[in-house]
Design a protein around this motif. Structure first.
Motif, mmCIF file in Angstrom:
data_model
loop_
_atom_site.group_PDB
_atom_site.id
_atom_site.type_symbol
_atom_site.label_atom_id
_atom_site.label_comp_id
_atom_site.label_asym_id
_atom_site.label_seq_id
_atom_site.Cartn_x
_atom_site.Cartn_y
_atom_site.Cartn_z
ATOM 1 N N ALA A 64 27.355 29.663 38.947
ATOM 2 C CA ALA A 64 27.131 29.493 37.507
ATOM 3 C C ALA A 64 25.665 29.747 37.158
ATOM 4 N N TYR A 65 24.774 29.206 37.958
ATOM 5 C CA TYR A 65 23.339 29.401 37.736
ATOM 6 C C TYR A 65 22.963 30.882 37.860
ATOM 7 N N SER A 66 23.450 31.509 38.918
ATOM 8 C CA SER A 66 23.156 32.919 39.170
ATOM 9 C C SER A 66 23.644 33.810 38.033
ATOM 10 N N ARG A 67 24.753 33.409 37.402
ATOM 11 C CA ARG A 67 25.366 34.223 36.346
ATOM 12 C C ARG A 67 24.866 33.889 34.950
ATOM 13 N N GLY A 68 23.940 32.927 34.829
ATOM 14 C CA GLY A 68 23.278 32.709 33.553
ATOM 15 C C GLY A 68 23.626 31.460 32.776
ATOM 16 N N PHE A 69 24.482 30.582 33.296
ATOM 17 C CA PHE A 69 24.728 29.314 32.608
ATOM 18 C C PHE A 69 23.393 28.565 32.508
ATOM 19 N N LYS A 70 23.189 27.842 31.427
ATOM 20 C CA LYS A 70 21.904 27.186 31.202
ATOM 21 C C LYS A 70 21.879 25.698 31.526
ATOM 22 N N ASN A 71 22.934 24.993 31.281
ATOM 23 C CA ASN A 71 22.966 23.554 31.530
ATOM 24 C C ASN A 71 24.030 23.300 32.594
ATOM 25 N N ILE A 72 23.580 23.116 33.829
ATOM 26 C CA ILE A 72 24.519 22.973 34.947
ATOM 27 C C ILE A 72 24.334 21.604 35.587
ATOM 28 N N ASN A 73 25.449 20.885 35.719
ATOM 29 C CA ASN A 73 25.472 19.602 36.394
ATOM 30 C C ASN A 73 26.436 19.694 37.560
ATOM 31 N N ALA A 74 26.085 19.049 38.661
ATOM 32 C CA ALA A 74 26.932 19.029 39.851
ATOM 33 C C ALA A 74 26.965 17.607 40.386
ATOM 34 N N VAL A 75 28.159 17.112 40.676
ATOM 35 C CA VAL A 75 28.325 15.740 41.142
ATOM 36 C C VAL A 75 28.896 15.768 42.564
ATOM 37 N N GLU A 76 28.311 14.965 43.442
ATOM 38 C CA GLU A 76 28.795 14.877 44.821
ATOM 39 C C GLU A 76 28.698 13.430 45.300
ATOM 40 N N PHE A 77 29.761 12.949 45.918
ATOM 41 C CA PHE A 77 29.844 11.568 46.388
ATOM 42 C C PHE A 77 29.269 11.384 47.795
ATOM 43 N N ASP A 78 29.591 12.292 48.705
ATOM 44 C CA ASP A 78 29.211 12.157 50.112
ATOM 45 C C ASP A 78 27.711 12.417 50.303
ATOM 46 N N LEU A 79 27.009 11.495 50.939
ATOM 47 C CA LEU A 79 25.561 11.583 51.096
ATOM 48 C C LEU A 79 25.134 12.815 51.889
ATOM 49 N N LYS A 80 25.798 13.101 53.010
ATOM 50 C CA LYS A 80 25.437 14.246 53.844
ATOM 51 C C LYS A 80 25.635 15.547 53.057
ATOM 52 N N THR A 81 26.731 15.655 52.360
ATOM 53 C CA THR A 81 27.025 16.849 51.572
ATOM 54 C C THR A 81 26.062 16.960 50.395
ATOM 55 N N PHE A 82 25.765 15.841 49.738
ATOM 56 C CA PHE A 82 24.800 15.803 48.642
ATOM 57 C C PHE A 82 23.445 16.328 49.114
ATOM 58 N N SER A 83 22.988 15.843 50.280
ATOM 59 C CA SER A 83 21.694 16.269 50.822
ATOM 60 C C SER A 83 21.671 17.766 51.115
ATOM 61 N N ALA A 84 22.768 18.286 51.657
ATOM 62 C CA ALA A 84 22.850 19.719 51.939
ATOM 63 C C ALA A 84 22.816 20.534 50.646
ATOM 64 N N ALA A 85 23.547 20.094 49.622
ATOM 65 C CA ALA A 85 23.545 20.799 48.326
ATOM 66 C C ALA A 85 22.148 20.751 47.704
ATOM 67 N N LYS A 86 21.490 19.618 47.831
ATOM 68 C CA LYS A 86 20.136 19.472 47.289
ATOM 69 C C LYS A 86 19.181 20.484 47.932
ATOM 70 N N LYS A 87 19.259 20.638 49.243
ATOM 71 C CA LYS A 87 18.418 21.616 49.958
ATOM 72 C C LYS A 87 18.755 23.040 49.524
ATOM 73 N N THR A 88 20.039 23.316 49.361
ATOM 74 C CA THR A 88 20.458 24.653 48.933
ATOM 75 C C THR A 88 19.926 24.967 47.545
ATOM 76 N N PHE A 89 20.070 24.041 46.604
ATOM 77 C CA PHE A 89 19.583 24.254 45.249
ATOM 78 C C PHE A 89 18.067 24.469 45.249
ATOM 79 N N ALA A 90 17.356 23.687 46.074
ATOM 80 C CA ALA A 90 15.903 23.828 46.164
ATOM 81 C C ALA A 90 15.517 25.200 46.718
ATOM 82 N N ALA A 91 16.261 25.706 47.692
ATOM 83 C CA ALA A 91 15.978 27.018 48.281
ATOM 84 C C ALA A 91 16.086 28.132 47.243
#
Length: 183
Positions: A64-91
């Motif tokens: 969604a971000y790559s294709r131009g959406f402006k307000n993007i929210n993502a929700v994740e419950f699992d801590l390990k998965t959340f941390s991995a997504a956080k690193k990916t978004f930061a990259a």
């Protein structure tokens, strides 16, 4: 996994690994089809908002971000998965609001969205998820539900009938079903 469109098309993302993760990233051909159908519906993403209720690897939010959406929210419950997504978004230096917690508790506190993507663990009860998402969908918005045609089809079918909604488009890719709804 690689992104299928937009400014980051072709870039690779790392997905969480290990036996303790329930991440099942949406396949490339499914992601590409979902965004093509959304583009056919909206024509332009530049002013639209996107909620990924069960983000997992974060691949749909990144698409969604790559294709131009402006307000993007993502929700994740699992801590390990959340941390991995956080690193990916930061990259990607992606402007995506990543929220740690239960999507059914967090989503009601958020604003309304133009697109809500629902891909919970396939054993999940879809009925309250769909009800919660419908309450947060803009008037002309689209809700997209991904589910497994073997393990979750009956669950999803029951939830859709209880919420009295009919898809405007349905696609099947192997075991994966994708339904599109608009209010």
């Amino acid at each position: 996994m690689h992104l299928t469109g937009g400014q980051f098309k072709g870039r690779i993302i790392q997905t969480p690994k290990g036996e303790k993760t329930n991440v099942r990233p949406t396949l490339s051909k499914v992601r590409e089809s979902v965004f093509n159908i959304l583009f056919s519906h909206f024509g332009d993403f530049s002013s639209l908002s996107f909620l990924d209720m069960f983000t997992g690897s974060g691949i749909m939010a990144l698409e969604a971000y790559s294709r131009g959406f402006k307000n993007i929210n993502a929700v994740e419950f699992d801590l390990k998965t959340f941390s991995a997504a956080k690193k990916t978004f930061a990259a990607f230096n992606a402007d995506i609001k990543l929220i740690k917690g239960d999507a059914l508790k967090i989503t009601p506190k958020l604003e309304k969205f133009d697109v809500i993507y629902i891909d919970p663990p396939w054993e999940f009860d879809y009925e309250p998820v769909i009800k919660t998402a419908l309450d947060k969908l803009t008037h002309d918005g689209v809700m997209v539900i991904e589910y497994d045609k073997k393990s979750a089809a009956e669950n999803a079918k029951k939830a859709k009938s209880q919420n009295e909604i009919l898809p405007f488009k349905q696609k099947t890719y192997g075991r994966t079903n994708i339904d599109f709804y608009s209010l």
